[in-house]
Design a protein around this motif. Structure first.
Motif, PDB file in Angstrom:
ATOM      1  N   VAL A  49      10.539  58.719  15.841  1.00 41.93           N
ATOM      2  CA  VAL A  49      11.043  58.279  14.528  1.00 41.93           C
ATOM      3  C   VAL A  49       9.670  57.924  13.852  1.00 41.93           C
ATOM      4  O   VAL A  49       8.677  57.124  14.307  1.00 41.93           O
ATOM      5  CB  VAL A  49      11.808  56.922  14.827  1.00 41.93           C
ATOM      6  CG1 VAL A  49      12.098  56.206  13.386  1.00 41.93           C
ATOM      7  CG2 VAL A  49      13.137  56.791  15.625  1.00 41.93           C
ATOM      8  N   ARG A  50       9.538  58.925  12.896  1.00 43.09           N
ATOM      9  CA  ARG A  50       8.199  58.999  12.125  1.00 43.09           C
ATOM     10  C   ARG A  50       8.361  57.685  11.036  1.00 43.09           C
ATOM     11  O   ARG A  50       9.440  57.452  10.038  1.00 43.09           O
ATOM     12  CB  ARG A  50       8.174  60.117  11.412  1.00 43.09           C
ATOM     13  CG  ARG A  50       7.685  61.200  12.279  1.00 43.09           C
ATOM     14  CD  ARG A  50       7.222  62.547  11.768  1.00 43.09           C
ATOM     15  NE  ARG A  50       6.886  63.500  12.760  1.00 43.09           N
ATOM     16  CZ  ARG A  50       5.753  63.844  13.110  1.00 43.09           C
ATOM     17  NH1 ARG A  50       4.910  62.978  12.838  1.00 43.09           N
ATOM     18  NH2 ARG A  50       5.527  64.749  14.073  1.00 43.09           N
ATOM     19  N   LEU A  51       7.237  56.871  10.971  1.00 41.96           N
ATOM     20  CA  LEU A  51       7.185  55.662   9.918  1.00 41.96           C
ATOM     21  C   LEU A  51       6.061  56.057   9.100  1.00 41.96           C
ATOM     22  O   LEU A  51       4.936  56.483   9.353  1.00 41.96           O
ATOM     23  CB  LEU A  51       6.972  54.520  10.686  1.00 41.96           C
ATOM     24  CG  LEU A  51       7.975  53.931  11.671  1.00 41.96           C
ATOM     25  CD1 LEU A  51       7.799  52.833  12.430  1.00 41.96           C
ATOM     26  CD2 LEU A  51       9.304  54.164  10.900  1.00 41.96           C
ATOM     27  N   SER A 106      10.906  46.446  15.774  1.00 41.84           N
ATOM     28  CA  SER A 106      11.051  46.606  17.468  1.00 41.84           C
ATOM     29  C   SER A 106      10.159  47.690  17.861  1.00 41.84           C
ATOM     30  O   SER A 106       9.663  47.853  18.858  1.00 41.84           O
ATOM     31  CB  SER A 106      12.329  46.838  17.718  1.00 41.84           C
ATOM     32  OG  SER A 106      12.676  47.065  19.043  1.00 41.84           O
ATOM     33  N   ILE A 107      10.129  48.999  17.088  1.00 44.69           N
ATOM     34  CA  ILE A 107       9.438  50.168  17.466  1.00 44.69           C
ATOM     35  C   ILE A 107       7.984  49.754  17.558  1.00 44.69           C
ATOM     36  O   ILE A 107       7.267  50.145  18.362  1.00 44.69           O
ATOM     37  CB  ILE A 107       9.975  51.410  16.203  1.00 44.69           C
ATOM     38  CG1 ILE A 107      11.215  51.792  16.732  1.00 44.69           C
ATOM     39  CG2 ILE A 107       8.929  52.484  16.466  1.00 44.69           C
ATOM     40  CD1 ILE A 107      11.675  52.973  15.676  1.00 44.69           C
ATOM     41  N   ILE A 108       7.391  49.279  16.404  1.00 44.67           N
ATOM     42  CA  ILE A 108       6.060  48.734  16.275  1.00 44.67           C
ATOM     43  C   ILE A 108       5.684  47.846  17.382  1.00 44.67           C
ATOM     44  O   ILE A 108       4.551  48.122  17.946  1.00 44.67           O
ATOM     45  CB  ILE A 108       5.671  48.407  14.965  1.00 44.67           C
ATOM     46  CG1 ILE A 108       5.900  49.403  14.041  1.00 44.67           C
ATOM     47  CG2 ILE A 108       4.431  47.768  14.857  1.00 44.67           C
ATOM     48  CD1 ILE A 108       5.155  50.841  14.061  1.00 44.67           C
ATOM     49  N   LEU A 143       0.365  54.542  14.881  1.00 47.24           N
ATOM     50  CA  LEU A 143       1.467  53.635  14.886  1.00 47.24           C
ATOM     51  C   LEU A 143       2.876  54.407  14.063  1.00 47.24           C
ATOM     52  O   LEU A 143       4.071  54.070  14.483  1.00 47.24           O
ATOM     53  CB  LEU A 143       1.423  52.486  14.135  1.00 47.24           C
ATOM     54  CG  LEU A 143       0.279  51.385  14.976  1.00 47.24           C
ATOM     55  CD1 LEU A 143      -0.092  50.213  13.991  1.00 47.24           C
ATOM     56  CD2 LEU A 143       1.103  51.065  16.375  1.00 47.24           C
ATOM     57  N   GLY A 144       2.691  55.347  13.493  1.00 49.83           N
ATOM     58  CA  GLY A 144       3.790  56.095  12.462  1.00 49.83           C
ATOM     59  C   GLY A 144       4.204  57.299  13.350  1.00 49.83           C
ATOM     60  O   GLY A 144       5.267  57.888  12.737  1.00 49.83           O
ATOM     61  N   VAL A 145       3.633  57.603  14.182  1.00 47.53           N
ATOM     62  CA  VAL A 145       3.933  58.914  14.854  1.00 47.53           C
ATOM     63  C   VAL A 145       4.768  58.574  16.104  1.00 47.53           C
ATOM     64  O   VAL A 145       4.739  57.572  17.000  1.00 47.53           O
ATOM     65  CB  VAL A 145       2.303  59.537  15.516  1.00 47.53           C
ATOM     66  CG1 VAL A 145       2.663  60.747  16.361  1.00 47.53           C
ATOM     67  CG2 VAL A 145       1.729  60.149  14.351  1.00 47.53           C
ATOM     68  N   GLY A 146       5.752  59.516  16.288  1.00 46.01           N
ATOM     69  CA  GLY A 146       6.674  59.465  17.224  1.00 46.01           C
ATOM     70  C   GLY A 146       8.037  60.099  16.970  1.00 46.01           C
ATOM     71  O   GLY A 146       8.242  61.004  16.141  1.00 46.01           O
TER      72      GLY A 146
END
Length: 332
Positions: free
Chosen positions: A33-35, A55-57, A28-31
């Motif tokens: 935009v890193r979270l 929104s991203i999640i 969920l944090g990979v992409g």
């Protein structure tokens, strides 16, 4: 089953569940935009400081990782079903023509709805996959083979014919070639909540159906004559295993495209971990299938970001060497 074996199975399942949950959070944090894990938990709890984190999640990554996990589990359970049915370690979810039927269904959907693609490729793939499996089973039933040989031969012939038809259609309609080729390589780039709901209609019933046939597959492992002597209704058992495995395969293929090696490698890894008892092999294979496909999807969307690679490439790159290692280990 001994107490030691039972404890090992419980430990394997518990460990895989914990690892899967950890990989889900990391995914969920990979992409682009890193979270961080903390930001992921905050967004999941709807307490994120930034609205775009939520929104991203919720709009993009959560439906994607859940869909990837479900498809991995579905392909793995189908792999167990077909390997148990055919008593062949090389059998995979596409051995009964499901792959060729899905490819033909998606190709026809693209051709008849070009250029706006008003007919979803997934819907065409789902219908094509299920119809192909039904035809294969009907052919095997009316043939002289009263065993899995009829299904295997009919499936091989059907896959060859359907692949030839798909190739011909693409040559005659080269304007849809790129879209279909990308789908055939497998991808979750368009994953959403709607696709997740669609997959949940067929995948869980198919996986449950395969798991319920675990004892039948244990009986089949000793041969059809022995299974029949034990009182197993061979025709009924074959039909249920084929339907359950095909439903799971079709559900996954309809949203992800053609993804290889997951249904082939996950059952082998499961047997290496906990033995050959199908009651345990099915759930362990599903957990391993989810993990393998999650890792492959994470690599597909991060290694060459912002370009996203087809996930089928990475399942082959991960599964091929791993399968060769298992073959070498089994040979020793």
């Amino acid at each position: 089953m001994s107490i030691k074996t039972s404890a090992r199975i419980k430990l394997a399942i518990g460990s895989l569940i914990l690892i899967l949950l950890a990989v889900l959070i990391l995914s969920l944090g990979v992409g682009a935009v890193r979270l961080t894990p903390l930001e992921v938990f905050s967004a999941l709890a709807d307490r994120a400081m930034k609205n775009w984190h939520r929104s991203i999640i919720w709009d993009f990554r959560l439906p994607r990782v859940l869909l990837v996990s479900l498809c991995g589990a579905a392909l793995a359970s189908a792999g167990v079903g077909f390997q148990g049915l055919f008593r062949n370690p090389l059998a995979d979810p596409y051995v009964v023509g499901a792959s060729g039927g899905a490819a033909l269904g998606a190709t026809l959907a693209a051709i008849f709805s070009f250029p706006n693609f008003s007919i979803p490729l997934g819907a065409g793939a789902l219908v094509g996959s299920l119809l192909a499996v039904m035809v294969v089973y009907m052919i095997s039933e009316i043939s002289n083979f009263d065993s899995v040989a009829g299904i295997l031969l009919a499936g091989s012939a059907m896959s060859t014919m359907l692949t030839a038809v798909v190739t011909l259609l693409l040559l005659l309609n080269d304007e849809v070639l790129h879209g279909i080729y990308a789908w055939l390589l497998g991808s979750f780039s368009s994953a959403n909540w709607s696709q997740l709901k669609q997959t949940c209609i067929l995948a869980p019933p198919g996986m449950i159906c395969t798991w319920l046939m675990a004892r039948s597959m244990d009986a089949l492992a000793s041969g059809e004559e022995s299974a029949h002597a034990l009182g197993l209704n061979l025709r009924k058992a074959r039909l249920i295993i084929v339907l359950g495995s095909s439903m799971a395969t079709a559900a996954a293929v309809s949203v992800s495209g053609i993804i290889g090696f997951i249904g082939l490698i996950a059952p082998h890894l499961a047997r290496a971990l906990i033995g050959a008892n199908h009651k345990s092999v099915v759930p362990v294979s599903m957990l391993l299938g989810s993990l393998l496909l999650l890792v492959a999807d994470d690599l597909a969307r991060t290694l060459m970001a912002p370009i996203e690679m087809p996930v089928g490439i990475f399942t082959a790159l991960l599964g091929g060497p791993l399968f060769l290692y298992l073959l070498q280990k089994g040979g020793k």
